[in-house]
Enzyme design. Structure first.
Site, PDB file in Angstrom:
ATOM      1  N   GLU A  78       0.887  -1.185   0.063  1.00 58.57           N
ATOM      2  CA  GLU A  78       0.061  -0.034  -0.098  1.00 58.57           C
ATOM      3  C   GLU A  78       0.937   1.331   0.109  1.00 58.57           C
ATOM      4  O   GLU A  78       0.417   2.275  -0.614  1.00 58.57           O
ATOM      5  CB  GLU A  78      -1.031   0.011   1.112  1.00 58.57           C
ATOM      6  N   GLU A 118      -1.565  -2.268  -9.887  1.00 64.31           N
ATOM      7  CA  GLU A 118      -1.768  -3.536  -9.184  1.00 64.31           C
ATOM      8  C   GLU A 118      -0.593  -4.670  -9.727  1.00 64.31           C
ATOM      9  O   GLU A 118      -0.033  -5.038  -8.663  1.00 64.31           O
ATOM     10  CB  GLU A 118      -3.048  -4.440  -9.190  1.00 64.31           C
TER      11      GLU A 118
END
Length: 893
Positions: A304, A326
């Site tokens: 993150e 991602e």
């Protein structure tokens, strides 16, 4: 269904937005009865839009519109049109301010998307399209805006008020309320918005960036969890330093915050400056968290944080580009974890996940390219294909162009697209320009679904010393294209050749030796044609090819290795991943022998190839090897993996064969197992260093084998470890052994251990979740009935995704022998839960469907029962888009 004909969205239909939002000012008044959200948007027509007079169409769901105004003038109902998902303003100018006031009910929001209540706190989850449940907005990734957020709430009930960016001001108000204002100077799409309000405590630290700026770091949790934040904070600081050193990326705000939330659909979310985490992904303490849990926290905190650049500063143009952020970030966090721990072990863990689950996804009805051409519900495409296979594609680029060129490419990508919404082509172009390498053919990895299959043929000429290696590629049919339509991929093949004394020097015929090559026993071939032959020369013996070292490409390898060759690779190859891979291939072959005997003759004392025993003995006795690597090599392939590689999965045969081989290895190597257990016993203070984790891994692998011995006292060691454990890793390993024990007298030991465990840990939700997992995975008969009984337990609720995954998900995905009961009761049970969750949390419901989507893998009787369960779900008149998409695609023949 809520939408009788759900709309399919296509990548080919992408159009630039008609409007842009330069500034977003949000004002939240949080009340128990309802929350009022007022937004003021400074808007303008997009000069890149093809339309110059389009009406303003905003996204919005599940809210009550109180007022809408343009440039200060309140609109009457004839000035706008309102539907269940859109607000349309008929006439607006080229530049204007739009104000809306809406009322929402976070306490009734069980979908956990948008603004909702988790226990006593308000929190948000806006990716992918949750922001449209907060206020009317252009909720699409390519609309980036500067956000200012004001939060007003009762000070006693919600003393902590957080949002994105830096704090601007705060203060007290009348009637016991207070406010806080946050400003994020970096433009972002709405999916990166975050808000948290509640009674929270925080752990605070500081980080000094490479340019000398001091950044405040805070992790917010409930007071009871303050003792579980140190590892996450340490992981955050290591992540920040690593990103500076490896990618040159410095953090940009004055403060970075993490909030732990108990009710959360995902693992965590990278909202700018305010990351919201599932408690399971941030809280860690030796007494309550396993080694795997510690490593998961480290990896997710890093993931993150790394998104701050690969996802936030540079975001994706549309959701079809999801793997842009991602896949790239998963690759980055995997490299970080490899640097922090064991690189080989990390690679093995990632490949195991990919081969077992992503390959199955590639072969199933939901198969899609890493950049899918269409979707009905974007939440269904947060998949292993987008994340894990996407990361493998990035890894292949890194392999093909080299580490230095990859760093230049990433620098160029971040510099060129900072503050904007990019595409996969933008990323690839930066890598091409930085390396001078064409990746045109390589981009087929993004466009074509399916797992390529590589067939290998070899030939050795003893007289000339030449070795011919022929590689041929193909790709099975997938929903978007038949195998005949698939074009050849550009595939990096990292390889070596193994001789009797070790790895051989590699020289391709006609090639001039490179004096600068550090390792002449390893190289990367590039397979770009349907079939290519590579000729190596000057070889004194016929070698064993060691292909796809480090798993250099996500492919299925088809080569008829002899078992002796596999043992040779296990013992002599220089690549740790290849040694593990050979151990798995050997185990698969031996388990296959027993599986075939079971199908032909039923249960019995079927022979087990002694070669496996001797190979395992050699690994166990080699104390020079990393204990973590030894533990991995000695763990048999899972039933899930054996199912995935089977043409038709024989549930009972797979279960019997694997268990039979494990018991045989336990009996034949009992002295070695005990010796390994004893030498890995640890004294002193608990540590999560790679070395300490490795020792516990091998010790508990040995414990698992020792517990399979037939004598009654075989579980005494597990009972002793359970009673004396000083950390959750050892305690859970022992509990799992006791729960699955089938020796005489094991029932009372199991019940006592489970009762004792719950009594001690009932106030720790994450530990109780592990308690659910170990019981859901128990392979003894009666598994379904145990799960149904546990659903009535005081600690279980369908409203919490962690509980659902820990009990229902763990049972249906990880307990094949009980879930795939011949009578289909397991399928009906799962269908019941999906139908219930469909109304509570459609996102969780759709993810639970995976086991039923694999119906083609099984025998005709089970196929019929699984299809029947899917058809029953499809008949539900109020089916969500999430569930409808998965079920309807699964039933297509």
């Amino acid at each position: 269904m809520k939408d009788a004909q759900p709309k399919t969205i296509y990548l080919k239909d992408y159009k630039a937005p008609d409007f842009l939002i330069d500034q977003t000012d949000l004002h939240f008044t949080l009340e128990a009865s309802a929350t009022v959200v007022e937004s003021r948007l400074q808007m303008r027509r997009n000069p890149d839009s093809a339309s110059t007079d389009a009406p303003l169409v905003l996204h919005g769901q599940e809210m009550r519109l109180l007022e809408v105004a343009v440039d200060g003038t309140t609109l009457t109902e004839d000035g706008y049109a309102l539907s269940s998902e859109q607000l349309t303003i008929h006439k607006v100018g080229d530049r204007f301010e739009l104000m809306t006031r809406v009322e929402i009910d976070p306490q009734a929001n069980t979908s956990l998307e948008g603004l909702y209540k988790s226990r006593t706190m308000y929190c948000t989850q806006c990716e992918a399209e949750g922001f449209r449940k907060i206020t009317y907005y252009l909720d699409r990734p390519d609309v980036l805006s500067e956000f200012t957020t004001t939060i007003v709430a009762d000070k006693q009930e919600f003393p902590v008020l957080l949002s994105n960016g830096n704090p601007v001001r705060c203060g007290d108000m009348e009637d016991g309320k207070h406010f806080a204002v946050w400003h994020d100077p970096f433009r972002k799409p709405a999916y990166l918005f975050a808000l948290v309000a509640g009674t929270l405590e925080c752990v605070e630290d500081q980080f000094t960036t490479c340019s000398g700026r001091d950044v405040t770091l805070r992790i917010f949790v409930e007071a009871k969890d303050l003792d579980k934040c140190d590892h996450a904070m340490c992981s955050l600081k290591k992540s920040m330093r690593w990103d500076e050193e490896v990618y040159g990326r410095e953090y940009d705000l004055d403060i970075f915050m993490i909030v732990a939330v108990d009710d959360f659909n995902m693992g965590a979310m990278e909202n700018k400056g305010l990351n919201i985490f599932n408690t399971s992904a941030v809280l860690a303490n030796p007494k309550t968290t396993t080694d795997a849990g510690f490593q998961r926290v480290e990896a997710i905190v890093a993931h993150e944080y790394f998104h701050n650049w690969s996802g936030n500063r540079v975001t994706c143009r549309d959701w079809f580009q999801l793997s842009l952020k991602e896949g790239f970030t998963v690759f980055r966090d995997a490299e970080f974890s490899a640097d922090m721990n064991s690189r080989t072990v990390k690679r093995v863990e990632d490949v195991s996940l990919l081969r077992t689950l992503q390959f199955a996804e590639d072969a199933g009805p939901m198969s899609h390219p890493v950049r899918p051409p269409s979707f009905i519900e974007i939440s269904n495409f947060y998949t292993l294909t987008v994340y894990e296979k996407g990361a493998e594609i990035v890894r292949m680029i890194h392999t093909l162009i080299g580490a230095e060129a990859f760093r230049r490419g990433s620098d160029l990508y971040f510099e060129r697209h900072d503050g904007s919404a990019a595409t996969i082509e933008d990323f690839v172009t930066a890598m091409e320009e930085a390396s001078g390498t064409s990746l045109d053919q390589f981009t087929r990895w993004y466009r074509q679904a399916g797992t390529p299959e590589i067939a290998v043929a070899d030939e050795y000429d003893q007289n000339s010393g030449e070795y011919r290696l022929t590689l041929s590629q193909s790709c099975p049919s997938t929903p978007e294209a038949s195998s005949e339509e698939k074009l050849p991929f550009h595939i990096p093949v990292a390889m070596g050749l193994l001789g009797d004394a070790g790895n051989l020097a590699l020289k391709l015929k006609g090639e001039t030796p490179d004096a600068e090559t550090e390792d002449n026993t390893h190289r990367v071939l590039e397979l770009t044609e349907v079939s290519q032959t590579f000729v190596f020369e000057n070889l004194p013996e016929k070698p064993t090819p060691v292909l796809f070292r480090g798993f250099s490409a996500p492919v299925r390898l088809q080569f008829d290795y002899s078992r002796q060759q596999l043992v040779a690779i296990m013992s002599r190859d220089s690549d740790g991943f290849s040694r593990w891979d050979a151990s798995q291939k050997l185990a698969v072959a031996v388990i296959g022998d027993v599986q075939g005997a079971y199908i032909e003759k039923g249960e019995g004392d079927h022979p087990v190839d002694a070669l496996l025993v001797e190979a395992f003995r050699a690994v166990l006795n080699d104390e020079s090897l990393d204990p973590a690597m030894v533990a991995l090599m000695l763990q048999l392939p899972t039933e899930a993996y054996l199912t995935e590689i089977a043409e038709t999965a024989h549930v009972e045969a797979i279960h019997f064969a694997r268990k039979h081989v494990r018991r045989y290895l336990a009996e034949q190597l009992r002295e070695e197992w005990r010796a390994a257990y004893d030498r890995c016993l640890q004294e002193g203070e608990f540590s999560v260093t790679a070395a300490a984790i490795a020792e516990r891994s091998l010790k508990n692998t040995a414990l698992g084998y020792l517990s399979l011995l037939s004598e009654k006292q075989s579980i005494d060691l597990a009972r002793q470890q359970f009673a004396q454990a000083t950390n959750m890793t050892d305690e859970m390993a022992a509990l799992a052994v006791l729960v699955n024990a089938d020796q005489e007298g094991a029932d009372s030991v199991r019940d006592e251990a489970l009762k004792d465990f719950y009594t001690r840990w009932q106030h720790e939700a994450l530990v109780v979740n592990q308690w659910f997992v170990v019981q859901a995975g128990c392979h003894l008969p009666g598994g379904l009935e145990r799960v149904q009984q546990l659903m009535q337990h005081e600690a279980f609720t369908l409203k919490n995704p962690n509980k659902v995954r820990s009990l229902i998900g763990a049972f249906c995905n990880g307990n094949a022998i009980n879930f795939h009961r011949p009578d289909g009761a397991g399928y009906e049970f799962l269908a019941d839960q999906i139908l219930t969750l469909n109304g509570l949390n459609p996102s969780v419901a759709s993810r639970l469907l995976t086991p039923l989507t694999k119906w083609r893998k099984y025998d005709p009787q089970r196929q019929g029962l699984m299809k029947s369960a899917l058809q029953r779900i499809l008949k539900e008149p109020e089916l969500s888009k999430d569930v409808f998409e998965v079920v309807s695609k699964s039933l297509k023949e």
